[in-house]
Design a protein around this motif. Structure first.
Motif, PDB file in Angstrom:
ATOM      1  N   LYS A 104      47.240  68.768  56.635  1.00  0.00           N
ATOM      2  CA  LYS A 104      46.919  67.660  57.634  1.00  0.00           C
ATOM      3  C   LYS A 104      45.394  67.383  57.760  1.00  0.00           C
ATOM      4  O   LYS A 104      45.323  66.092  58.294  1.00  0.00           O
ATOM      5  N   ARG A 105      44.500  67.996  57.375  1.00  0.00           N
ATOM      6  CA  ARG A 105      43.156  67.560  57.413  1.00  0.00           C
ATOM      7  C   ARG A 105      42.417  68.474  56.280  1.00  0.00           C
ATOM      8  O   ARG A 105      42.130  69.679  56.064  1.00  0.00           O
ATOM      9  N   VAL A 106      42.341  67.713  55.075  1.00  0.00           N
ATOM     10  CA  VAL A 106      41.978  68.030  53.893  1.00  0.00           C
ATOM     11  C   VAL A 106      40.445  67.780  53.755  1.00  0.00           C
ATOM     12  O   VAL A 106      39.993  66.592  53.904  1.00  0.00           O
ATOM     13  N   SER A 107      39.417  68.586  53.515  1.00  0.00           N
ATOM     14  CA  SER A 107      38.145  68.348  53.171  1.00  0.00           C
ATOM     15  C   SER A 107      37.678  68.828  51.833  1.00  0.00           C
ATOM     16  O   SER A 107      38.241  69.647  51.244  1.00  0.00           O
ATOM     17  N   THR A 165      43.996  59.176  50.305  1.00  0.00           N
ATOM     18  CA  THR A 165      44.552  60.150  51.272  1.00  0.00           C
ATOM     19  C   THR A 165      44.317  60.137  52.303  1.00  0.00           C
ATOM     20  O   THR A 165      45.004  60.611  53.393  1.00  0.00           O
ATOM     21  N   ASN A 170      41.895  61.040  54.155  1.00  0.00           N
ATOM     22  CA  ASN A 170      41.169  62.336  54.511  1.00  0.00           C
ATOM     23  C   ASN A 170      39.536  62.061  54.904  1.00  0.00           C
ATOM     24  O   ASN A 170      38.661  62.649  54.039  1.00  0.00           O
ATOM     25  N   THR A 226      38.231  66.517  57.736  1.00  0.00           N
ATOM     26  CA  THR A 226      38.268  65.867  56.639  1.00  0.00           C
ATOM     27  C   THR A 226      36.772  65.500  55.945  1.00  0.00           C
ATOM     28  O   THR A 226      35.981  66.033  56.341  1.00  0.00           O
ATOM     29  N   SER A 243      39.378  72.194  58.930  1.00  0.00           N
ATOM     30  CA  SER A 243      40.355  71.822  58.054  1.00  0.00           C
ATOM     31  C   SER A 243      41.302  72.786  57.765  1.00  0.00           C
ATOM     32  O   SER A 243      41.246  73.962  58.197  1.00  0.00           O
ATOM     33  N   ALA A 287      39.527  61.423  48.679  1.00  0.00           N
ATOM     34  CA  ALA A 287      39.446  61.446  50.109  1.00  0.00           C
ATOM     35  C   ALA A 287      39.959  59.981  50.486  1.00  0.00           C
ATOM     36  O   ALA A 287      40.648  59.919  51.603  1.00  0.00           O
TER      37      ALA A 287
END
Length: 735
Positions: free
Chosen positions: A325-328, A355, A357, A363, A204, A352
């Motif tokens: 770019k990579r949201v968790s 978006t 993700n 993500t 992430s 999540a």
């Protein structure tokens, strides 16, 4: 607890038992009191999964004469990569405690128990429970299970109690930690399916922790965050300035229980700014338009008022979610243990989904599991769902399970069990007369402790099956059955990322203590339903049954050959179906193809209006009490951690309460003063710890101390029935 006469105990261990009992205890299936055959002894070092938390670290167990003597973390295991927390390092030491239950014990008078042999204990067990059922019906007895046993034992217990003994009601202590996440996933995705793998902590570029303090509660997961090479933004949403919040790049120190409106407001801002992944929403979800209409009522001005978080910080989080770019998103008990935990978890899931993700590295809406085998309990304890994630209410599911287990389908209940709090209410109402508590400690952990203990004392017969005879619940027991602990039995755990790992017997249980599996096998024989469980000859054989039960389900792991395959591959994440031809990759996440487990393959946006805090602060009780983990060296009710000399030195022995300096000055409280903390339900005395970690008007007490749940309020999430441990109204009184 009375002191056990050692000469009498020695005599009991060596005396001849009834033929049936002795035959089972010494059988090749591994239930025996006898010595492990030399040919079965492992090499000088073996490996297995830790038995404390749901992280599922692997440990090297170093052996001498076939028994574990010390531990080191496994370097190549994909979970912990050579790391272990203090509890893992001390996992063996807690087995050698003088508090171990080494013989069945029968209560003879208040605060006095005497040892008996297994034949007497199990004869008493069966006669008492059968008498209650004959007089009051099958619904007059119940069991409370655990997320601490191996999965094979959980399945055996649930099948024995419900199919063999005719119990209708049984629940597990996972109701206290994971029920809200389970319900949220089921409603949103169609199955209880945490989508992540731990590698996502390193992939992430934005990590959002909600009501989670992994620095303390899951330190190895936090170590994985520290290995992240992307210089990630770390966001913490929490009323307290926790250890994790202190390491964050952005802390939203919200008002207690304002997280649901916060996330609805963030969703509204994302929509307003055009930050929604419209393609993902259109192709893979449903009900977004209804959700979009719902969050219109959460403008920024409302959110700042309800959450006490500044507009600047809220907008900063919105931009991080958009530009990442990579949201968790990660949550645990601060969300789950709430009167609105399910909808709060779904508010996170919705972010999540909207978006996009999810299903990609780094993500996901990811619930962090508490207990070592909470995931095994969720799938196989036969409590909230039928074995293997099936449904008690589904005719086809009952028929499938009956066919696999070769039992009459009418032995499977066609109704759901009462949840934990309804079982407790059933005892209070006089409808449930007998209770079997296995490897859990409700007299400490259940909410509103004073009432919980009163409820336990109302039972006609209480059986506690545990590795220690000194737990708070054992003090109420009519019969105590001595059980083996982690490292003294065989089986598997399933960790938070769905990874199935091995547990091994590397130490002999003390005295007459037996594995829970062995105890269940004996009870089946004494009850008269042993033939029904002829296939359940050993944990390894039960694992093969579990594979069949999982086949065709979202949790399908029918492709795992056996225990050896699990070890060789460093644990295996479900799903891994028999139809798969290639060995599974070590790190796998769900929903990479955008298909979910609802019939139409779509995820659902689920939402509702927030509800008011059931017991808000008042003039008489002006503080909000928060509870949670205290240190990395404590665990749950301290049943095990207090039995380690090393761990006890790593955390405060006496209960303490965190209080803000402003409140301390107002109430003339000095550092280390002893003060009373009081709610409408109880009072405790604690040492004052003055700190900026809590906001004015809030107090924090670790959940591990026996006294804490004297204060908490017995309210529950309406969808998950999970207790709301995290907020109630209290006051302080100077000593």
């Amino acid at each position: 607890m009375s002191i056990i006469d050692q000469s009498k105990l020695s005599s009991l261990i060596h005396q001849k038992e009834g033929h049936l009992t002795r035959e089972l205890l010494l059988s090749p299936g591994g239930f025996g009191l006898g010595k492990v055959p030399e040919k079965n002894l492992p090499d000088a070092t073996t490996q297995m999964v830790c038995g404390f938390c749901g992280t599922g670290c692997n440990l090297n167990i170093h052996l001498k004469n076939g028994e574990g003597v010390c531990i080191s973390p496994t370097t190549e295991y994909p979970v912990n990569l050579g790391m272990a927390c203090p509890k893992g390092w001390e996992a063996l030491s807690v087995l050698d405690s003088p508090d171990r239950a080494v013989s069945p014990l029968v209560k003879k008078s208040p605060n006095h128990w005497e040892p008996v042999d297994w034949d007497s204990a199990l004869s008493l067990f069966t006669s008492k429970f059968k008498a209650i059922q004959e007089k009051h019906g099958d619904e007059s007895v119940a069991f409370l299970s655990t997320g601490q046993m191996v999965t094979e034992e959980m399945a055996f217990l649930g099948a024995l109690a419900k199919f063999g003994m005719g119990m209708v009601h049984g629940d597990g202590n996972t109701r206290q930690c994971m029920a809200s996440a389970v319900t949220a996933y089921k409603q949103s995705f169609g199955f209880d399916a945490p989508p992540f793998t731990y590698q996502d902590l390193e992939e992430s570029d934005v990590l959002v922790f909600v009501g989670a303090n992994p620095c303390i509660a899951h330190p190895i997961m936090w170590e994985r965050v520290m290995r992240n090479p992307h210089s990630p933004q770390i966001v913490v949403v929490d009323p307290r300035k926790t250890e994790t919040a202190m390491q964050s790049t952005l802390h939203l120190q919200i008002a207690p229980k304002s997280d649901m409106p916060l996330f609805y407001g963030i969703a509204q801002l994302l929509i307003q700014k055009g930050y929604v992944d419209a393609d993902y929403v259109r192709e893979h979800t449903e009900d977004f338009d209804d959700f979009k209409a719902h969050v219109r009522d959460y403008p920024l001005e409302r959110i700042t008022t309800e959450t006490d978080v500044s507009q600047e910080k809220i907008e900063q989080l919105v931009e991080l979610i958009h530009t990442g770019k990579r949201v968790s998103f990660w949550w645990t008990m601060g969300v789950n243990q709430s009167y609105q935990g399910v909808r709060t978890a779904q508010a996170i899931i919705n972010l999540a989904l909207m978006t996009g993700n999810i299903g990609r590295p780094g993500t996901g809406p990811n619930s962090i599991t508490g207990q070592c085998n909470a995931m095994g309990s969720r799938l196989f304890s036969n409590t909230t769902n039928l074995l293997g994630g099936h449904d008690f209410l589904n005719d086809r599911h009952r028929a499938k399970v009956a066919d696999i287990l070769d039992i009459p389908v009418d032995r499977i209940p066609a109704e759901n069990s009462l949840p934990y709090h309804k079982i407790m209410e059933g005892i209070l109402a006089g409808k449930i007369k007998g209770l079997w508590v296995i490897c859990t400690n409700p007299a400490h952990s259940w909410i509103n402790q004073g009432q919980a203990r009163d409820i336990l004392d109302r039972l006609d017969f209480l059986v506690v099956q545990d590795m220690y005879h000194t737990t708070e619940t054992a003090r109420h027991a009519d019969l105590i059955l001595p059980a083996a602990g982690w490292g003294e039995k065989e089986g598997t755990f399933i960790n938070a990322e769905r990874r199935i790992g091995r547990v091994k017997r590397i130490k002999r249980a003390p005295g007459q203590a037996l594995s829970d599996f062995s105890i269940f096998k004996l009870i089946a024989q004494y009850w008269g339903c042993g033939e029904m469980f002829s296939q359940w000859s050993s944990p390894a054989e039960v694992f093969q049954l579990m594979k069949k039960l999982s086949a065709g389900q979202a949790c399908d792991f029918s492709g795992i050959e056996d225990y050896t395959a699990i070890e060789e591959q460093g644990g295996i994440q479900w799903p891994f179906a028999a139809s798969e031809t290639e060995p599974p990759q070590q790190q796998r996440r769900l929903f990479e193809d955008g298909r979910y487990f609802h019939e139409n393959g779509r995820a659902r946006f689920v939402f509702s209006e927030p509800t008011r805090m059931p017991e808000a602060p008042s003039e008489q009780y002006p503080f909000v009490l928060l509870t949670g983990r205290g240190t990395a060296s404590q665990w749950h009710t301290q049943t095990r951690t207090r039995n380690s000399d090393v761990l006890r030195k790593l955390y405060p022995n006496r209960i303490y309460v965190e209080i803000n300096p402003e409140d301390a000055q107002k109430h003339s409280v000095q550092p280390n003063d002893l003060i009373f903390v009081e709610s409408q339900r109880g009072r405790l005395k604690a040492r004052a710890f003055i700190t900026q970690s809590v906001q004015p008007g809030q107090l924090f007490i670790p959940m591990h101390y026996e006294e804490t749940n004297q204060l908490t309020d017995a309210v529950f999430d309406p969808h998950s029935s999970q207790p709301s441990y995290k907020c109630c109204a209290v006051r302080i009184i100077n000593e």
